[in-house]
Design a protein around this motif. Structure first.
Motif: not given
Length: 408
Positions: A355-361
Protein backbone atom coordinates in the motif's frame (compact mmCIF):
# COMPACT_ATOMS: atom_id res chain seq x y z
CA UNK A 1 43.34 27.77 17.22
CA UNK A 2 41.31 30.90 17.75
CA UNK A 3 37.62 30.36 17.20
CA UNK A 4 36.01 33.75 16.58
CA UNK A 5 32.24 33.59 16.51
CA UNK A 6 29.85 36.03 14.85
CA UNK A 7 28.07 38.44 17.14
CA UNK A 8 24.45 37.79 18.00
CA UNK A 9 23.45 40.85 16.02
CA UNK A 10 24.70 39.22 12.85
CA UNK A 11 22.14 36.57 12.00
CA UNK A 12 23.53 33.70 9.97
CA UNK A 13 21.72 30.59 8.77
CA UNK A 14 21.79 27.47 6.62
CA UNK A 15 19.01 24.83 6.95
CA UNK A 16 16.91 23.69 4.04
CA UNK A 17 16.84 26.72 1.84
CA UNK A 18 14.36 28.26 -0.56
CA UNK A 19 16.90 28.76 -3.37
CA UNK A 20 19.27 25.81 -3.75
CA UNK A 21 21.56 25.34 -6.72
CA UNK A 22 23.92 22.40 -7.08
CA UNK A 23 26.07 22.27 -10.16
CA UNK A 24 28.03 19.23 -11.26
CA UNK A 25 31.27 19.80 -13.10
CA UNK A 26 33.33 17.45 -15.21
CA UNK A 27 37.02 18.31 -15.29
CA UNK A 28 38.81 17.65 -18.56
CA UNK A 29 42.52 17.06 -18.13
CA UNK A 30 43.68 19.69 -20.56
CA UNK A 31 46.23 22.44 -20.22
CA UNK A 32 43.76 25.22 -20.98
CA UNK A 33 41.00 23.79 -18.74
CA UNK A 34 38.11 24.56 -21.11
CA UNK A 35 35.52 23.14 -18.74
CA UNK A 36 36.73 25.43 -15.97
CA UNK A 37 36.21 28.45 -18.21
CA UNK A 38 32.69 27.29 -19.09
CA UNK A 39 32.01 26.68 -15.44
CA UNK A 40 32.91 30.28 -14.59
CA UNK A 41 30.35 31.48 -17.13
CA UNK A 42 27.70 29.61 -15.15
CA UNK A 43 28.87 30.77 -11.72
CA UNK A 44 28.99 34.41 -12.75
CA UNK A 45 25.58 34.15 -14.36
CA UNK A 46 24.31 33.13 -10.91
CA UNK A 47 26.22 35.87 -9.10
CA UNK A 48 25.63 38.69 -11.58
CA UNK A 49 22.06 39.50 -10.43
CA UNK A 50 23.48 39.96 -6.94
CA UNK A 51 26.16 42.34 -8.19
CA UNK A 52 23.87 44.56 -10.24
CA UNK A 53 23.44 47.92 -8.58
CA UNK A 54 21.05 50.52 -9.90
CA UNK A 55 19.72 53.80 -8.56
CA UNK A 56 16.13 54.90 -8.85
CA UNK A 57 17.40 58.24 -10.13
CA UNK A 58 19.44 56.66 -12.93
CA UNK A 59 18.25 57.15 -16.47
CA UNK A 60 17.22 54.16 -18.54
CA UNK A 61 20.21 54.62 -20.82
CA UNK A 62 22.50 54.62 -17.82
CA UNK A 63 20.81 51.52 -16.48
CA UNK A 64 21.11 49.73 -19.80
CA UNK A 65 24.79 50.61 -20.00
CA UNK A 66 25.39 49.37 -16.46
CA UNK A 67 23.53 46.12 -17.15
CA UNK A 68 25.45 45.53 -20.35
CA UNK A 69 28.78 46.16 -18.69
CA UNK A 70 27.91 43.85 -15.81
CA UNK A 71 26.86 41.14 -18.21
CA UNK A 72 30.16 41.29 -20.04
CA UNK A 73 32.18 41.28 -16.84
CA UNK A 74 30.14 38.51 -15.27
CA UNK A 75 30.02 36.17 -18.23
CA UNK A 76 33.26 37.14 -19.90
CA UNK A 77 31.72 37.15 -23.37
CA UNK A 78 31.68 39.77 -26.08
CA UNK A 79 34.21 42.49 -26.75
CA UNK A 80 33.17 46.07 -26.02
CA UNK A 81 35.45 48.95 -25.34
CA UNK A 82 36.34 49.38 -21.70
CA UNK A 83 35.11 45.96 -20.58
CA UNK A 84 37.12 42.95 -19.56
CA UNK A 85 36.48 39.87 -21.63
CA UNK A 86 39.26 37.54 -20.56
CA UNK A 87 37.32 36.12 -17.57
CA UNK A 88 40.24 37.26 -15.40
CA UNK A 89 41.96 34.06 -16.43
CA UNK A 90 44.86 34.70 -14.08
CA UNK A 91 42.44 34.28 -11.16
CA UNK A 92 39.51 32.24 -12.41
CA UNK A 93 41.62 29.71 -14.24
CA UNK A 94 45.33 29.79 -13.39
CA UNK A 95 45.15 30.74 -9.73
CA UNK A 96 42.09 28.57 -9.07
CA UNK A 97 43.78 25.52 -10.58
CA UNK A 98 47.00 26.24 -8.65
CA UNK A 99 45.02 26.44 -5.41
CA UNK A 100 43.25 23.18 -6.17
CA UNK A 101 46.64 21.54 -6.57
CA UNK A 102 47.98 23.23 -3.43
CA UNK A 103 45.07 22.13 -1.26
CA UNK A 104 45.35 18.68 -2.80
CA UNK A 105 48.83 18.40 -1.29
CA UNK A 106 47.52 18.98 2.26
CA UNK A 107 47.17 15.37 3.31
CA UNK A 108 47.63 13.06 6.29
CA UNK A 109 49.17 10.44 4.00
CA UNK A 110 52.34 10.64 1.94
CA UNK A 111 51.15 8.49 -0.97
CA UNK A 112 47.54 9.65 -1.39
CA UNK A 113 45.11 12.42 -0.43
CA UNK A 114 43.47 11.86 2.94
CA UNK A 115 42.07 14.73 5.00
CA UNK A 116 39.43 13.68 7.49
CA UNK A 117 37.54 15.66 10.12
CA UNK A 118 39.86 17.45 12.56
CA UNK A 119 42.90 15.49 11.40
CA UNK A 120 46.31 17.23 11.32
CA UNK A 121 45.88 17.86 7.59
CA UNK A 122 42.47 19.46 8.15
CA UNK A 123 43.97 21.77 10.74
CA UNK A 124 46.69 22.77 8.27
CA UNK A 125 44.05 23.43 5.61
CA UNK A 126 42.10 25.89 7.76
CA UNK A 127 44.58 28.82 7.73
CA UNK A 128 45.24 28.18 4.04
CA UNK A 129 41.55 28.52 3.17
CA UNK A 130 41.10 31.49 5.52
CA UNK A 131 44.02 33.24 3.85
CA UNK A 132 42.42 32.80 0.43
CA UNK A 133 39.12 34.11 1.77
CA UNK A 134 40.76 37.19 3.25
CA UNK A 135 42.63 37.74 0.00
CA UNK A 136 39.20 37.98 -1.65
CA UNK A 137 38.10 40.66 0.82
CA UNK A 138 36.08 38.44 3.15
CA UNK A 139 35.87 38.58 6.94
CA UNK A 140 36.67 35.10 8.28
CA UNK A 141 36.10 32.94 11.33
CA UNK A 142 36.07 29.29 12.37
CA UNK A 143 33.01 28.05 14.23
CA UNK A 144 32.64 25.46 17.00
CA UNK A 145 32.43 22.56 14.54
CA UNK A 146 35.52 23.58 12.62
CA UNK A 147 33.64 25.04 9.65
CA UNK A 148 35.55 27.89 7.98
CA UNK A 149 33.48 30.96 7.05
CA UNK A 150 34.24 33.99 4.89
CA UNK A 151 31.63 36.72 4.52
CA UNK A 152 31.17 40.04 2.79
CA UNK A 153 28.55 42.52 3.95
CA UNK A 154 27.53 45.08 1.31
CA UNK A 155 26.81 48.56 2.59
CA UNK A 156 23.25 48.71 1.31
CA UNK A 157 22.45 45.03 0.92
CA UNK A 158 19.48 43.12 2.23
CA UNK A 159 19.77 40.98 5.34
CA UNK A 160 19.28 37.66 3.55
CA UNK A 161 22.57 36.08 2.54
CA UNK A 162 23.64 33.87 -0.32
CA UNK A 163 25.70 30.96 0.94
CA UNK A 164 28.28 29.30 -1.31
CA UNK A 165 30.70 26.52 -0.51
CA UNK A 166 31.46 22.84 -0.15
CA UNK A 167 33.37 20.47 2.13
CA UNK A 168 37.09 20.49 2.88
CA UNK A 169 37.34 16.93 4.22
CA UNK A 170 38.04 14.00 1.92
CA UNK A 171 37.63 10.28 1.67
CA UNK A 172 40.70 8.04 1.84
CA UNK A 173 42.68 8.15 -1.42
CA UNK A 174 40.57 11.06 -2.61
CA UNK A 175 40.55 13.19 -5.73
CA UNK A 176 41.77 16.76 -5.32
CA UNK A 177 38.62 18.35 -6.79
CA UNK A 178 36.04 16.74 -4.50
CA UNK A 179 34.77 19.49 -2.21
CA UNK A 180 37.73 21.76 -2.87
CA UNK A 181 36.33 22.91 -6.22
CA UNK A 182 33.23 24.38 -4.58
CA UNK A 183 35.25 26.27 -1.99
CA UNK A 184 37.96 27.65 -4.24
CA UNK A 185 35.61 28.58 -7.09
CA UNK A 186 33.45 30.64 -4.73
CA UNK A 187 36.49 32.45 -3.33
CA UNK A 188 37.84 33.15 -6.81
CA UNK A 189 34.52 34.57 -8.02
CA UNK A 190 34.40 37.02 -5.13
CA UNK A 191 38.05 37.94 -5.60
CA UNK A 192 37.29 39.05 -9.15
CA UNK A 193 34.44 41.22 -7.86
CA UNK A 194 36.85 42.72 -5.34
CA UNK A 195 39.43 43.52 -8.01
CA UNK A 196 36.72 45.09 -10.16
CA UNK A 197 35.62 47.20 -7.20
CA UNK A 198 32.19 45.60 -7.26
CA UNK A 199 32.25 43.67 -3.99
CA UNK A 200 30.47 46.51 -2.23
CA UNK A 201 27.77 46.58 -4.92
CA UNK A 202 26.35 43.19 -4.02
CA UNK A 203 22.65 43.36 -3.26
CA UNK A 204 22.94 40.96 -0.36
CA UNK A 205 25.62 39.42 1.88
CA UNK A 206 27.57 36.52 0.44
CA UNK A 207 29.12 33.91 2.70
CA UNK A 208 31.54 31.19 1.65
CA UNK A 209 31.60 28.11 3.90
CA UNK A 210 34.18 25.33 3.90
CA UNK A 211 32.37 22.58 5.79
CA UNK A 212 34.56 20.61 8.16
CA UNK A 213 32.92 17.24 7.52
CA UNK A 214 30.79 15.80 4.76
CA UNK A 215 32.29 12.41 4.06
CA UNK A 216 31.94 10.98 7.56
CA UNK A 217 35.11 8.90 7.21
CA UNK A 218 36.58 9.35 10.66
CA UNK A 219 33.46 9.05 12.81
CA UNK A 220 31.20 7.14 10.39
CA UNK A 221 28.71 9.97 10.77
CA UNK A 222 28.28 12.17 7.74
CA UNK A 223 27.65 15.92 7.44
CA UNK A 224 28.89 16.89 10.90
CA UNK A 225 29.77 20.39 9.72
CA UNK A 226 26.64 21.24 7.75
CA UNK A 227 24.26 19.38 10.08
CA UNK A 228 25.35 21.62 12.94
CA UNK A 229 24.61 24.75 10.91
CA UNK A 230 21.27 23.33 9.83
CA UNK A 231 20.39 22.63 13.47
CA UNK A 232 19.74 18.93 12.86
CA UNK A 233 22.81 17.46 14.55
CA UNK A 234 21.88 15.84 17.87
CA UNK A 235 24.06 16.66 20.86
CA UNK A 236 24.66 12.93 21.33
CA UNK A 237 26.74 12.91 18.16
CA UNK A 238 29.48 14.77 20.00
CA UNK A 239 30.10 11.54 21.92
CA UNK A 240 30.52 9.34 18.84
CA UNK A 241 34.06 7.90 18.77
CA UNK A 242 36.49 7.01 16.01
CA UNK A 243 38.50 3.79 15.79
CA UNK A 244 40.96 5.15 18.36
CA UNK A 245 38.23 5.88 20.90
CA UNK A 246 38.46 9.66 20.43
CA UNK A 247 35.06 11.38 20.45
CA UNK A 248 33.97 14.22 18.17
CA UNK A 249 34.07 16.56 21.16
CA UNK A 250 37.57 15.39 22.12
CA UNK A 251 38.84 15.86 18.57
CA UNK A 252 37.61 19.45 18.57
CA UNK A 253 39.05 20.18 22.03
CA UNK A 254 42.42 18.78 20.95
CA UNK A 255 42.46 21.58 18.41
CA UNK A 256 41.43 24.32 20.85
CA UNK A 257 37.78 24.33 19.84
CA UNK A 258 35.82 24.06 23.07
CA UNK A 259 32.43 22.86 21.92
CA UNK A 260 29.63 22.33 24.43
CA UNK A 261 25.99 21.33 24.21
CA UNK A 262 25.04 25.00 24.45
CA UNK A 263 27.29 26.46 21.78
CA UNK A 264 26.46 23.57 19.43
CA UNK A 265 22.89 24.81 19.49
CA UNK A 266 24.11 28.35 18.80
CA UNK A 267 25.53 27.24 15.43
CA UNK A 268 22.06 26.81 13.92
CA UNK A 269 21.38 29.37 11.23
CA UNK A 270 18.08 31.21 11.13
CA UNK A 271 16.35 30.15 7.87
CA UNK A 272 14.90 33.63 7.46
CA UNK A 273 18.39 35.09 7.09
CA UNK A 274 19.35 32.93 4.10
CA UNK A 275 18.34 33.74 0.54
CA UNK A 276 19.82 30.65 -1.06
CA UNK A 277 22.69 28.20 -1.32
CA UNK A 278 24.95 27.44 -4.31
CA UNK A 279 27.40 24.55 -4.46
CA UNK A 280 29.60 23.66 -7.38
CA UNK A 281 30.78 20.06 -7.28
CA UNK A 282 32.42 17.52 -9.50
CA UNK A 283 30.10 14.82 -10.76
CA UNK A 284 32.14 11.94 -9.27
CA UNK A 285 30.64 9.70 -11.92
CA UNK A 286 31.13 8.98 -15.63
CA UNK A 287 27.83 10.29 -17.02
CA UNK A 288 28.82 13.81 -18.10
CA UNK A 289 32.05 12.57 -19.64
CA UNK A 290 30.18 9.76 -21.40
CA UNK A 291 27.67 12.12 -23.03
CA UNK A 292 30.33 14.73 -23.76
CA UNK A 293 29.03 17.64 -21.67
CA UNK A 294 31.22 19.73 -19.34
CA UNK A 295 28.45 20.91 -17.01
CA UNK A 296 25.12 19.74 -15.65
CA UNK A 297 22.60 21.27 -13.26
CA UNK A 298 21.55 18.81 -10.58
CA UNK A 299 17.79 18.40 -10.20
CA UNK A 300 17.79 15.66 -7.58
CA UNK A 301 20.08 14.79 -4.67
CA UNK A 302 21.02 11.28 -3.62
CA UNK A 303 19.64 9.90 -0.36
CA UNK A 304 21.99 7.42 1.25
CA UNK A 305 21.77 4.65 3.81
CA UNK A 306 24.78 3.11 5.52
CA UNK A 307 24.53 -0.25 7.25
CA UNK A 308 26.99 -2.33 9.26
CA UNK A 309 26.24 -6.03 8.91
CA UNK A 310 27.84 -8.77 11.02
CA UNK A 311 27.79 -12.36 9.73
CA UNK A 312 28.66 -14.92 12.41
CA UNK A 313 29.90 -18.44 11.84
CA UNK A 314 31.99 -21.12 13.53
CA UNK A 315 35.70 -20.37 13.91
CA UNK A 316 38.05 -23.25 13.20
CA UNK A 317 41.35 -24.46 11.75
CA UNK A 318 41.39 -24.06 7.99
CA UNK A 319 43.36 -27.28 7.47
CA UNK A 320 41.46 -29.70 9.68
CA UNK A 321 37.74 -28.82 9.69
CA UNK A 322 35.98 -30.82 6.93
CA UNK A 323 34.09 -28.74 4.35
CA UNK A 324 30.85 -30.52 5.25
CA UNK A 325 31.13 -29.37 8.86
CA UNK A 326 32.06 -25.75 8.28
CA UNK A 327 30.02 -22.64 9.00
CA UNK A 328 32.20 -20.12 7.22
CA UNK A 329 30.86 -16.54 7.58
CA UNK A 330 33.20 -15.34 4.81
CA UNK A 331 31.41 -17.38 2.17
CA UNK A 332 28.08 -16.30 3.64
CA UNK A 333 29.14 -12.65 3.42
CA UNK A 334 30.26 -13.18 -0.18
CA UNK A 335 26.84 -14.57 -1.09
CA UNK A 336 25.17 -11.57 0.56
CA UNK A 337 27.35 -9.17 -1.41
CA UNK A 338 26.46 -10.85 -4.70
CA UNK A 339 22.77 -10.83 -3.72
CA UNK A 340 22.95 -7.14 -2.86
CA UNK A 341 24.46 -6.36 -6.25
CA UNK A 342 21.71 -8.35 -7.97
CA UNK A 343 19.00 -6.46 -6.09
CA UNK A 344 20.43 -3.10 -7.15
CA UNK A 345 20.93 -4.16 -10.76
CA UNK A 346 17.50 -5.77 -11.12
CA UNK A 347 15.22 -4.45 -8.35
CA UNK A 348 12.10 -5.49 -10.27
CA UNK A 349 13.05 -9.13 -9.71
CA UNK A 350 13.15 -8.71 -5.94
CA UNK A 351 10.81 -5.90 -4.91
CA UNK A 352 7.05 -6.01 -4.69
CA UNK A 353 4.58 -3.23 -3.98
CA UNK A 354 2.30 -2.84 -1.01
CA UNK A 355 0.00 0.00 0.00
CA UNK A 356 2.99 2.33 0.44
CA UNK A 357 4.28 2.16 -3.12
CA UNK A 358 3.25 1.58 -6.71
CA UNK A 359 4.75 0.35 -9.95
CA UNK A 360 6.18 3.80 -10.66
CA UNK A 361 8.22 3.57 -7.46
CA UNK A 362 9.74 0.27 -8.49
CA UNK A 363 10.37 1.63 -11.97
CA UNK A 364 12.24 4.64 -10.58
CA UNK A 365 14.38 2.38 -8.40
CA UNK A 366 15.25 0.30 -11.45
CA UNK A 367 16.91 3.37 -12.96
CA UNK A 368 18.55 4.86 -9.90
CA UNK A 369 19.34 2.37 -7.13
CA UNK A 370 23.04 1.77 -6.47
CA UNK A 371 24.82 -0.06 -3.65
CA UNK A 372 28.32 -0.99 -2.60
CA UNK A 373 30.03 -2.97 0.13
CA UNK A 374 33.00 -0.72 0.66
CA UNK A 375 34.52 -2.15 3.81
CA UNK A 376 34.91 -5.71 5.05
CA UNK A 377 36.82 -7.16 8.01
CA UNK A 378 37.16 -10.60 9.56
CA UNK A 379 38.05 -12.02 12.92
CA UNK A 380 40.65 -13.26 13.68
CA UNK A 381 41.83 -12.45 10.13
CA UNK A 382 44.48 -15.14 9.70
CA UNK A 383 45.22 -17.09 6.55
CA UNK A 384 44.92 -20.52 8.23
CA UNK A 385 41.84 -19.80 10.35
CA UNK A 386 38.18 -20.08 9.35
CA UNK A 387 36.88 -16.70 10.53
CA UNK A 388 34.43 -16.54 13.39
CA UNK A 389 32.70 -13.46 12.09
CA UNK A 390 32.75 -11.04 9.20
CA UNK A 391 31.73 -7.40 9.33
CA UNK A 392 30.84 -5.42 6.26
CA UNK A 393 29.70 -1.87 5.69
CA UNK A 394 27.05 -1.39 3.03
CA UNK A 395 26.45 1.87 1.26
CA UNK A 396 23.33 2.38 -0.80
CA UNK A 397 21.74 5.31 -2.60
CA UNK A 398 18.01 5.51 -3.04
CA UNK A 399 18.32 7.94 -5.94
CA UNK A 400 21.10 9.28 -8.10
CA UNK A 401 21.84 12.73 -9.40
CA UNK A 402 19.48 13.71 -12.19
CA UNK A 403 21.10 16.09 -14.63
CA UNK A 404 19.73 18.80 -16.80
CA UNK A 405 22.57 18.83 -19.30
CA UNK A 406 23.86 22.14 -20.56
CA UNK A 407 25.03 22.52 -24.12
CA UNK A 408 27.76 25.16 -23.93
Amino acid sequence: MAVPYPSSSSSRSHPFLSHVYHTSFHHHHHHNHPSLVLFWCLVFSLLSPLALSSSSSSSSSSSDSSSSSSSHISLGIGETEGTKHDLHQAILRDEAVARLHELGQVSDAATHLERTFMSPASIRAIPLIRGWMEDAGLSTWVDYMGNVHGRVEPKNGSSQALLIGSHMDTVIDAGKYDGSLGIISAISALKVLKIDGRLGELKRPVEVIAFSDEEGVRFQSTFLGSAALAGIMPVSRLEVTDKSGISVQDALKENSIDITDENLMQLKYDPASVWGYVEVHIEQGPVLEWVGYPLGVVKGIAGQTRLKVTVKGSQGHAGTVPMSMRQDPMTGAAELIVLLESVCKNPKDYLSCNVQCNEDTVESLANSLVCTVGEISTWPSASNVIPGQVRQRNYSLLCIYVFSLLVL
